[in-house]
Design a protein around this motif. Sequence first.
Motif, mmCIF file in Angstrom:
data_model
loop_
_atom_site.group_PDB
_atom_site.id
_atom_site.type_symbol
_atom_site.label_atom_id
_atom_site.label_comp_id
_atom_site.label_asym_id
_atom_site.label_seq_id
_atom_site.Cartn_x
_atom_site.Cartn_y
_atom_site.Cartn_z
ATOM 1 N N GLU A 37 0.829 -1.206 0.000
ATOM 2 C CA GLU A 37 0.000 0.000 0.000
ATOM 3 C C GLU A 37 0.863 1.254 0.000
ATOM 4 O O GLU A 37 0.557 2.229 -0.702
ATOM 5 N N LEU A 45 2.350 1.712 -3.452
ATOM 6 C CA LEU A 45 1.341 2.169 -4.405
ATOM 7 C C LEU A 45 1.047 3.657 -4.279
ATOM 8 O O LEU A 45 0.582 4.279 -5.234
ATOM 9 N N PRO A 94 0.755 4.646 -8.167
ATOM 10 C CA PRO A 94 -0.626 4.132 -8.143
ATOM 11 C C PRO A 94 -1.063 3.367 -9.395
ATOM 12 O O PRO A 94 -2.007 2.594 -9.338
ATOM 13 N N ASP A 95 -0.361 3.553 -10.495
ATOM 14 C CA ASP A 95 -0.744 2.869 -11.733
ATOM 15 C C ASP A 95 0.057 1.601 -11.998
ATOM 16 O O ASP A 95 -0.090 0.979 -13.044
ATOM 17 N N GLN A 151 0.634 -1.859 -12.271
ATOM 18 C CA GLN A 151 -0.254 -3.027 -12.296
ATOM 19 C C GLN A 151 0.265 -4.187 -11.469
ATOM 20 O O GLN A 151 -0.518 -4.881 -10.825
ATOM 21 N N ARG A 157 -0.495 -3.508 -7.841
ATOM 22 C CA ARG A 157 -1.934 -3.645 -7.587
ATOM 23 C C ARG A 157 -2.331 -5.127 -7.570
ATOM 24 O O ARG A 157 -3.151 -5.558 -6.762
ATOM 25 N N LEU A 164 -9.893 -5.043 -6.581
ATOM 26 C CA LEU A 164 -8.598 -4.739 -7.184
ATOM 27 C C LEU A 164 -8.406 -5.496 -8.494
ATOM 28 O O LEU A 164 -7.914 -4.931 -9.480
ATOM 29 N N LEU A 194 -7.875 -4.042 -12.434
ATOM 30 C CA LEU A 194 -6.829 -4.501 -13.346
ATOM 31 C C LEU A 194 -7.409 -5.041 -14.656
ATOM 32 O O LEU A 194 -6.818 -4.873 -15.718
#
Length: 103
Positions: free
Chosen positions: A9, A12, A16-17, A19, A22, A41, A45
């Motif tokens: 977390e 991220l 944040p992008d 993949q 995530r 989540l 994706l």
Amino acid sequence: MASRREKLEVMLQSSPDDQMLRYMLAMEFDKEGNSQRSLELFDGLMTATTPYVPAYLMAGQLLTRIGRVEDAKKTFSSGIQQAQQQNNSHAAGEMTGFLAALN
């Protein structure tokens, strides 16, 4: 000491992008038993501009485990199409096997 999920977390927040991050976070939520957050989540994706193919496989398996077999079938079918579009025959083959086992 921070948990693996907490570390992801934090990472991220600056990416944040990403993949992969995530995806890894979704897997951690699944391990913790938070299926709903994991599926949210994975959904993000799968609906990204460039869908992340492994998310289809893991979301389909998670949906199967929690008894949402029809949703799992749809997820695997969509994942197969996306894998083929991205020339990922290995992932397409894997998901084809999982889908066949559900039929």
